[in-house]
Design a protein around this motif. Sequence first.
Motif: not given
Length: 858
Positions: A234-236, A218-220, A145-146, A296-301
């Motif tokens: 932690g990469r996302g 799972r975490t986003g 999942s993305v 840079n954005c941690k919610q990029r995905t």
Amino acid sequence: MSMESNAQRKRQPDRPFYLPKGDTTSSRIITEAKESLNNRTGLQAVVTKRPSTPRDATRSLFGATSTRAPENRPPSSFSLGSRHFDGADTSRPTSRTRLQPINHKPKLPSEEEVESGLLPPKPPSDPNKVQRGKATRTRLQQSTSVESSLSSEVKSRLDTSPSDVKTVDEPVRRVHSGPKERSSLPVEERGEGDGREMPYRAPSSASVRSPPRSAESRTGSGGTKRTSSAGSTGRGGSAGKREEETAEEALFYSQNIVPLLERMTAASSKKDLKKLGQVTEDLYSLLQKENLLGRNCKQRTTILKSIFKLLDADDTRIQLKLARLILAFKVTGNNLLSACKLVFKISRNEKNDPEFLKGDILDVLLDTLKSTDPFSASEALVFCIGSLKLLTGNATIVKQLVKKDCIENLAILLNSINKTIREGSEPSTQLGNILVQATAALRNLADTGSSRERLLGCQVIEALCLIIDSFTSDGDLMLNISRIFSKVTLHTDCCTALADHPTSYRSFVSILQKHQHKSDVVVRVSFVLGNMTAKNEVARLRLFQEAGSFDILLSLFRFYLEQDVKNQGKETKKEVAEDGSTVNKTEDVLIKVIRVIANLSINENVGPVICSNYQCVDFLLKVLETKEVSSSEELVLNTVATINNLSFYNTKTSAITTLQVRVLEVLLKLVLANNMEAMVEACRVFANLTRQKVVRDFLAEQKIDRMLVTMLDSGNREVVYISCGVLINFMVDEENRPMLKQEHGIRKLIEVLRDFSRTDWELASLVCQILWNYSGKITSSNDCFGQQESQDLTELLTELLDRDSALDLSFKDEADDEMTDYFEETWTEQFCPVAEQLLQRIETHQSDLEPLDNPSGS
């Protein structure tokens, strides 16, 4: 057109031949004046127009004339939608597992570790405690999942403790990493996550046993629990290790970004394209302002997945805005390829060009060009540069791209590829595809005013020469490079840079040898060589001395001359140029090849060698024997100019002398043609050939000398000049002198002296030389010239030999001190010596006796 009408058309204002029209510097005027004087001595560089560029009816990657096989090039037409971007519904469970990327310096496991790896996994005794294994045996569950919805992420963030996540330190991925490191790309960038199940694989010794987790556990990418294909929870969506999302960052995301994403989704559902476009702009501006683009954005995905779902909008403006967002996030892999293909698809329609002038889409494309590796993402780069190439067809966009350093960025790409090949890499088809797009873009960018300085500054010319050496067999690439050079070598600075490059001559000879039957390439390379040798003595010598250079020129001459002869009388397809004119491609090649030979023959060391080449002279004469000036004017005139240059060398082995009869016959045909330029060029050759008495006698029998006297009435300064040059030789023979007086030539020469002397002292000098040769057996000035003519000559020469009178120019206001000095120099060195001798001869043979009065009148 009659001779009179041609003369009227060619008539020039009363200005010196060396004073060009328009504003220019005095030094340039003098330089051009001296070049003009040199041309009048018998040798001249041939000028021709740049080869026409065929009109491209469709925008495509490689064009209809490409020699590439379909399997070796990406297609220009394709279907594209949201399904082509990598991102699956996060409600699906984990569907496949992947091995963790191997460390850069792997360590082989011990025998004990290998054996233990075969044992079934043991669950931890305490479900709330993480069982830690060795780093070399760590294995993470991968997610296909993305992204996940906001509600799922918030719930996971609140309900899951940090102890549920296993972490593994991992080196940061480099931009140009090896294949093993590249395997750690995020799911949405590796072509994974299509939701299909995959059979369970036995874990390796370098893995840790970990049961599959559901999407909810799972975490986003924004700090909630998630194991990704990157091998780190932690990469996302970003490469390398990063910190967990802070509460402040999570709050900003939920309060500012989520509402925009929801509004975009709602607008898309309602097909409110106007609102969708505006909200997309708002999102882009917000991310740009907060420095959340790139990686840079941690919610990029999560953001990317939301964007992917909107790509099916049936509006190119929306698609372009979304593509800009995707590229600005620095996607890689399949998503980079799909985004570049989307931009290319939009750029194929020139009606969409105005959209590329809005916002910073051009900057994003150029940034993608700079950051994309040509070896690991070659196809994406083809479409990225292909888009820029198509956009350079728009004059406004071209100027913007030049200002944004597009030429410099392409130069960096060329140098990068050259460096890699120099270090041992093989020139591949994929690199060739990239270079075809890059050179096509440079070809269009070279048209702008400031492009020459940029091309020279970033050494594009040198880079292209190296590419020729590596990709000589690539016909498409060689065509593009020759098009670039055919443009830039119209300017002296670029022409000099190319001529000074140590491998340029060898490179061009190699292209001609490899592609001698590809007329599009041959005509342009020949044009470039003609430009390089037009004014550069060193270039003439270096090209002629290059191994196989003159042999390939003669081979091309023979092949295309035979093709032209075969096509005579047949309906041949002519190429339509961009300006709408039609071009005979075979004839155009002959024009350019002959021009190179003409320019080479100007060199005093090269000219006699070419002059002695029987085959070369034979080909030139066949052109004149088979072509008519009325239908092939430029070809005929260039051929005669080449014969003129070769006839300048009066050597014992001269093929011009050996084939003299054929030469005179084809030139007589031109003299009788209703074309003033052809007549002038033929007379130039006569000026060289009439150094031999047998030629003078033959032409006198054909009454060419009388025709030359008639041409003195022409209003064209050059026609008069050429006529005078040939008449000087005719007046050497005593038997030809009476003709000059019979045809009223004395009076005409006096008028030429009066009309042109103050603006062309060299022409005035020729008039005096004719009269000097004519009066070689003078006994009485009145008998020789005529009483009135003798008196007029005496008065006119006396006036022109007076410094104040001679240099009182009608265009004095246009000439500065340097020009005035030049006029005085030509008057002093060229006119005065012969004019003084002629005046002295006339005065010496005039009778001082005056007639007596009639005595009967007294």
